[in-house]
Design an enzyme around this catalytic site. Structure first.
Site, short mmCIF file in Angstrom:
data_model
loop_
_atom_site.label_atom_id
_atom_site.label_comp_id
_atom_site.label_asym_id
_atom_site.label_seq_id
_atom_site.Cartn_x
_atom_site.Cartn_y
_atom_site.Cartn_z
CB CYS A 76 -0.93 0.03 1.21
SG CYS A 76 -2.20 -1.24 1.19
CG HIS A 77 1.93 2.61 3.38
ND1 HIS A 77 1.04 3.66 3.46
CD2 HIS A 77 1.47 1.68 4.25
CE1 HIS A 77 0.11 3.38 4.36
NE2 HIS A 77 0.33 2.17 4.84
CB CYS A 109 -1.45 -0.70 9.16
SG CYS A 109 -1.79 0.67 8.03
CB CYS A 172 6.49 15.84 33.28
SG CYS A 172 5.48 14.34 33.24
CB CYS A 175 12.40 17.17 36.16
SG CYS A 175 12.90 16.49 37.75
CG HIS A 176 11.64 16.82 31.92
ND1 HIS A 176 12.91 16.39 31.61
CD2 HIS A 176 11.06 15.78 32.58
CE1 HIS A 176 13.08 15.14 32.03
NE2 HIS A 176 11.97 14.75 32.62
NE ARG A 213 14.37 8.89 29.28
CZ ARG A 213 14.16 9.04 30.57
NH1 ARG A 213 13.20 8.35 31.18
NH2 ARG A 213 14.89 9.86 31.28
CB CYS A 217 9.92 9.84 33.74
SG CYS A 217 11.33 10.87 33.27
#
Lengths: 256, 149
Positions: A76-77, A109, A172, A175-176, A213, A217
């Site tokens: 298809c792709h 898919c 989150c 810290c970030h 990830r 955390c």
């Protein structure tokens, strides 16, 4: 006529200056910029970047027929058709009302078009297909879709991002956003822009998704991690991708 | 800790003289910006406290703070150095800051080391448990009190 040219000239000078000012004002940093030179080189060199082995495997899987439909992704792709796709996910698939991330889209898919079993979260095959698709957006700016139906999910992600969780009672954002660039036990806290996923993380000695990830955390906060298929991850991913809008994708990234 | 003064006054107004919090095994009495009484009957031990502070998975202190513990090379810069903590704060003030710093500053990033309420999505392993035991809090207080410079 001459006046028009001058006006146009001035306008383009203004636009260029504005763009420069925007660039200078943009304080966002990819985790790539916070890691050592050796790791940056490892990511940049396709023969040294371990993620590239998964991209190669993903390319093979992409062309291999699967499921009761005996169709491959490539049926298809066509070649190169995945360019830019990873830069805009999560998105709401056609005829659906909830967003899915890139892994969710791949599994959709598989089940709907290939009539195959979905691939397990963090499985080698799923990560490889994701890496192959994401690799085709390398160097492309992150471009979340403007679909207004995404707004409430993105807002939910923002809320989770700012919510204190776990025994350590941290969010989150603490810290970030508030402390990015400072050292947590000697390690620079990144701004948490999802520019490189799936990433090869040295700490894992493996390729892993943004979900993995995020789970790391959450476990660090001593919070109960959401199940792998939880909508909370997609909401967080939507928020993070919007926050990183315009930053360039680096997949497959390498991180410490 | 600029906000400590006014907030402590508010607390005192809200709960005359003292106010009590149900800890996991003790009643903790806060007076002003301090917990004057030890949480445990066993007196705190500074050497044990130092080991707790240095341990990245027990005290977790050096993830955010730095401190005069040279053998731990990787220390944090998110919070003030622990050096001089014993000169800046009394034993009772140190105790409250470890037990539940949010009592003094609701926006603090300091985790509540001796509180189990008002937390969200605590991992099952840690549910109903404090970060440190009453004895461990006393050990850490005893250690920090020795850090006079």
């Amino acid at each position: 006529m001459r006046t028009a040219w001058i006006a146009l000239g001035l306008a383009s000078v203004f636009v260029a200056t504005f763009a420069l000012a925007q660039g200078a004002a943009d304080k966002r940093r990819s985790g790539y910029q916070d890691m050592g030179e050796a790791l940056q080189k490892m990511q940049d060199d396709d023969t040294a970047n371990p993620g590239m082995l998964f991209v190669q495997l993903g390319e093979q899987l992409f062309g291999r027929p699967a499921g009761a439909a005996n169709k491959s992704c490539a049926d298809c792709h066509g070649a190169g058709s995945m360019k830019g796709v990873a830069a805009r996910y999560p998105a709401i698939p056609k005829d659906a009302d909830k967003p899915v991330d890139l892994e969710g889209r791949i599994n959709l898919c598989r089940t709907a078009n290939q009539r195959a079993e979905p691939l397990a979260p963090e499985s080698r095959d799923l990560l490889s297909l994701e890496a192959y698709v994401a690799f085709q957006s390398r160097g492309q700016p992150i471009a979340p879709p403007s679909d207004p139906r995404l707004a409430p999910f993105r807002a939910q992600g923002a809320e989770i991002y700012r919510r204190r969780q776990g025994q350590l009672n941290l969010s989150c954002a603490i810290c970030h956003d508030d402390n990015a660039g400072k050292k947590l036990a000697g390690v620079t806290i990144p701004q948490a822009h999802p520019t490189g996923y799936p990433i090869y993380r040295l700490e894992w000695q493996a390729l892993g998704s943004l979900k993995r990830r995020l789970r790391n955390c959450l476990i660090g906060l001593r919070a109960e991690a959401y199940a792998y298929d939880a909508p909370e991850y997609v909401a967080l991913e939507l928020y993070l991708m919007d926050r990183a809008k315009g930053m360039l994708l680096e997949a497959p990234g390498v991180r410490p | 800790m600029v906000r400590a003064g006014p907030l402590a006054v508010l607390l005192a107004l809200a709960a005359p003289a003292a106010w009590a919090q149900q800890g996991p095994r003790d009643v903790v009495v806060v007076e002003g910006d301090a917990i004057p009484e030890p949480l445990a009957t066993r007196p705190g031990d500074a050497a044990r406290g130092r080991a707790i502070v240095a341990n990245r998975s027990v005290g977790l202190c050096l993830l955010c703070h730095s401190g005069p513990i040279p053998e731990e090379r990787f220390q944090g810069t998110l919070a003030p150095s622990l050096a001089g903590a014993g000169a800046r704060w009394s034993v009772g003030q140190l105790r409250l800051r470890i037990v539940d710093g949010a009592r003094l500053n609701p926006d603090t990033i300091m985790p509540p080391y001796y509180r189990t309420t008002g937390l969200r999505r605590v991992a099952r392993t840690f549910e109903g448990k404090t970060i440190l035991t009453a004895e461990q809090v006393e050990d850490v207080v005893a250690y920090l009190a020795t850090l006079k410079e």
